[in-house]
Scaffold this motif. Sequence first.
Motif, PDB file in Angstrom:
ATOM      1  N   ARG A 152       1.009  -1.196  -0.129  1.00 28.82           N
ATOM      2  CA  ARG A 152       0.099   0.007  -0.079  1.00 28.82           C
ATOM      3  C   ARG A 152       1.013   1.163  -0.020  1.00 28.82           C
ATOM      4  N   ASN A 153       0.589   2.346  -0.608  1.00 28.60           N
ATOM      5  CA  ASN A 153       1.262   3.635  -0.660  1.00 28.60           C
ATOM      6  C   ASN A 153       1.742   3.882   0.772  1.00 28.60           C
ATOM      7  N   PRO A 154       2.908   4.263   0.998  1.00 32.60           N
ATOM      8  CA  PRO A 154       3.616   4.384   2.566  1.00 32.60           C
ATOM      9  C   PRO A 154       2.635   5.649   3.191  1.00 32.60           C
ATOM     10  N   LYS A 155       2.202   6.560   2.593  1.00 33.33           N
ATOM     11  CA  LYS A 155       1.628   7.726   3.284  1.00 33.33           C
ATOM     12  C   LYS A 155       0.160   7.374   3.786  1.00 33.33           C
ATOM     13  N   ASP A 156      -0.497   6.605   3.210  1.00 27.13           N
ATOM     14  CA  ASP A 156      -1.596   6.069   3.891  1.00 27.13           C
ATOM     15  C   ASP A 156      -1.511   5.200   4.903  1.00 27.13           C
ATOM     16  N   THR A 157      -0.412   4.254   4.616  1.00 26.37           N
ATOM     17  CA  THR A 157      -0.186   3.256   5.377  1.00 26.37           C
ATOM     18  C   THR A 157       0.198   3.887   6.829  1.00 26.37           C
ATOM     19  N   ALA A 158       0.874   5.037   6.663  1.00 28.10           N
ATOM     20  CA  ALA A 158       1.629   5.839   8.061  1.00 28.10           C
ATOM     21  C   ALA A 158       0.256   6.279   8.696  1.00 28.10           C
ATOM     22  N   VAL A 159      -0.628   6.915   7.898  1.00 26.67           N
ATOM     23  CA  VAL A 159      -1.794   7.429   8.678  1.00 26.67           C
ATOM     24  C   VAL A 159      -2.649   6.439   9.256  1.00 26.67           C
ATOM     25  N   SER A 160      -2.714   5.324   8.646  1.00 30.51           N
ATOM     26  CA  SER A 160      -3.680   4.155   9.096  1.00 30.51           C
ATOM     27  C   SER A 160      -3.154   3.457  10.241  1.00 30.51           C
ATOM     28  N   TYR A 161      -1.987   3.458  10.135  1.00 31.63           N
ATOM     29  CA  TYR A 161      -1.172   2.864  11.333  1.00 31.63           C
ATOM     30  C   TYR A 161      -1.238   3.767  12.439  1.00 31.63           C
ATOM     31  N   TYR A 162      -1.286   5.045  12.159  1.00 33.05           N
ATOM     32  CA  TYR A 162      -1.065   5.909  13.590  1.00 33.05           C
ATOM     33  C   TYR A 162      -2.317   5.617  14.223  1.00 33.05           C
ATOM     34  N   HIS A 163      -3.523   5.804  13.621  1.00 31.57           N
ATOM     35  CA  HIS A 163      -4.763   5.869  14.153  1.00 31.57           C
ATOM     36  C   HIS A 163      -4.840   4.388  14.823  1.00 31.57           C
ATOM     37  N   PHE A 164      -4.347   3.323  14.205  1.00 25.01           N
ATOM     38  CA  PHE A 164      -4.498   2.030  14.863  1.00 25.01           C
ATOM     39  C   PHE A 164      -3.742   1.974  16.167  1.00 25.01           C
ATOM     40  N   TYR A 165      -2.564   2.378  15.874  1.00 24.12           N
ATOM     41  CA  TYR A 165      -1.575   2.448  17.088  1.00 24.12           C
ATOM     42  C   TYR A 165      -2.084   3.169  18.181  1.00 24.12           C
ATOM     43  N   ASN A 166      -2.881   4.131  18.174  1.00 19.59           N
ATOM     44  CA  ASN A 166      -3.241   4.951  19.278  1.00 19.59           C
ATOM     45  C   ASN A 166      -4.352   4.364  19.827  1.00 19.59           C
ATOM     46  N   ASN A 167      -5.256   3.552  19.197  1.00 24.31           N
ATOM     47  CA  ASN A 167      -6.409   3.025  19.502  1.00 24.31           C
ATOM     48  C   ASN A 167      -6.430   1.546  19.978  1.00 24.31           C
ATOM     49  N   THR A 301      12.244   1.369  -9.041  1.00 25.43           N
ATOM     50  CA  THR A 301      12.010  -0.258  -8.896  1.00 25.43           C
ATOM     51  C   THR A 301      10.757  -0.621  -9.611  1.00 25.43           C
ATOM     52  N   LYS A 302      10.487  -2.057  -9.740  1.00 30.72           N
ATOM     53  CA  LYS A 302       9.208  -2.488 -10.088  1.00 30.72           C
ATOM     54  C   LYS A 302       8.086  -2.279  -9.120  1.00 30.72           C
ATOM     55  N   LEU A 303       8.631  -2.315  -7.964  1.00 31.34           N
ATOM     56  CA  LEU A 303       7.668  -2.035  -6.607  1.00 31.34           C
ATOM     57  C   LEU A 303       7.020  -0.780  -6.639  1.00 31.34           C
ATOM     58  N   ALA A 304       8.071   0.171  -6.895  1.00 33.26           N
ATOM     59  CA  ALA A 304       7.445   1.451  -6.911  1.00 33.26           C
ATOM     60  C   ALA A 304       6.364   1.786  -7.988  1.00 33.26           C
ATOM     61  N   ALA A 305       6.897   1.072  -9.076  1.00 32.00           N
ATOM     62  CA  ALA A 305       5.765   1.217 -10.149  1.00 32.00           C
ATOM     63  C   ALA A 305       4.321   0.754  -9.904  1.00 32.00           C
ATOM     64  N   LYS A 306       4.637  -0.560  -9.203  1.00 34.16           N
ATOM     65  CA  LYS A 306       3.085  -1.389  -8.672  1.00 34.16           C
ATOM     66  C   LYS A 306       2.394  -0.402  -7.715  1.00 34.16           C
ATOM     67  N   ILE A 307       3.277   0.210  -6.744  1.00 37.02           N
ATOM     68  CA  ILE A 307       2.509   1.149  -5.727  1.00 37.02           C
ATOM     69  C   ILE A 307       2.221   2.499  -6.382  1.00 37.02           C
ATOM     70  N   LYS A 308       2.500   2.670  -7.684  1.00 35.18           N
ATOM     71  CA  LYS A 308       2.051   4.038  -8.420  1.00 35.18           C
ATOM     72  C   LYS A 308       2.212   5.409  -7.308  1.00 35.18           C
ATOM     73  N   TYR A 309       3.526   5.359  -6.921  1.00 28.71           N
ATOM     74  CA  TYR A 309       3.759   6.456  -5.883  1.00 28.71           C
ATOM     75  C   TYR A 309       3.283   7.751  -6.483  1.00 28.71           C
ATOM     76  N   ASP A 310       3.707   8.161  -7.950  1.00 23.30           N
ATOM     77  CA  ASP A 310       3.488   9.569  -8.170  1.00 23.30           C
ATOM     78  C   ASP A 310       2.185   9.933  -8.373  1.00 23.30           C
ATOM     79  N   VAL A 311       1.085   8.595  -8.637  1.00 21.19           N
ATOM     80  CA  VAL A 311      -0.098   8.856  -8.528  1.00 21.19           C
ATOM     81  C   VAL A 311      -0.927   9.163  -7.241  1.00 21.19           C
ATOM     82  N   TYR A 312      -0.383   8.254  -6.272  1.00 21.97           N
ATOM     83  CA  TYR A 312      -1.253   8.456  -4.881  1.00 21.97           C
ATOM     84  C   TYR A 312      -0.627   9.125  -3.713  1.00 21.97           C
ATOM     85  N   CYS A 313       0.618   9.487  -4.083  1.00 18.03           N
ATOM     86  CA  CYS A 313       1.496  10.122  -3.071  1.00 18.03           C
ATOM     87  C   CYS A 313       2.014  11.617  -3.340  1.00 18.03           C
TER      88      CYS A 313
END
Length: 315
Positions: A152-167, A301-313
């Motif tokens: 999953r794109n790392p920015k949304d992962t970071a935010v989702s994990y933040y809320h999860f961590y604090n709850n 990398t191929k994984l960066a292309a799979k994540i579509k970082y430029d599109v979602y981040c």
Amino acid sequence: MNRNRQRLIEVLENAFSQSEKIPPEDMVFSYRGILYPSTLSSPETFEALKSFEARSDDVILAGYPKTGNNWLSEIVKELESADAKYTEEEMEERINAEKKLQTFPCLEFGDPGIYERMKKLPSRRIIVTHLPPHLLPPSILQNKAKILALVRNPKDTAVSYYHFYNNLPLVPSFPSWNEYFAAFMNGKLTWGSYFDHLVEWNKYINHESIMMISYEELKENQVLGMKKIADFFGFSLCEEDFHIIAKNTSFQAMKEKSKETHGKFGDILFRKGVVGNWRDLFSAAQNEEMDRKFEDSLGGTKLAAKIKYDVYCKA
């Protein structure tokens, strides 16, 4: 939707109860330099994990926390069940076997004896893990079990994990987003650095037994994503099956049933289930810092292309 809802709820609520008696500094332990929740696992369990015996027909689902693991596991369970067409007796056998595991359904969780008990699970076993490939037991790759790796794109992962961590009462919370962000960027969270996690999976992107799928592509077209998953694991379903499963495993459908499937944990687990929520918390400086980190770690990398970082981040 869940093969053994009551077992999951009991294990989680027991862990929540235990965590109330534990000071924050003891809620996690370190194994090979990475933190894990002490109420769900132990260094002894990780040592025992090395001897785990994989089967060639095991269905392995791997993804860093809060990349969509729960969603993916429900999708795959539905796909596998539709393909197998279990009788009531066969399903009852599977449920009873899972009850005897006495742990949260994640490969690295439980007491050191969990892997002996897992031998009694009937095939096909669906096994979920948050571990990267280099920390998985050797038998998984040696025995050519198929692995579906979720990213999953790392920015949304970071935010989702933040809320999860604090709850989540099983891990120490953070007093602010800024402090959490620094910990995320430096890998000072349970399961370590997401960037390191992605770098390790990128090494296996062309492996014959591993398929990469992104949270975002499943959100874009869940039916198409499920068809790719079914083809990878050799599941045979009709067109109608895919649409029924997509409806049953939509975020809204799962959230509405969360009390039934996950008890109190449902409120923590199911938040928004959207793409792009990172914009609500990231400052301009944090946005630039993560862009640099991602480029340094995975640029080109191929994984960066799979994540579509430029599109979602990109802001």
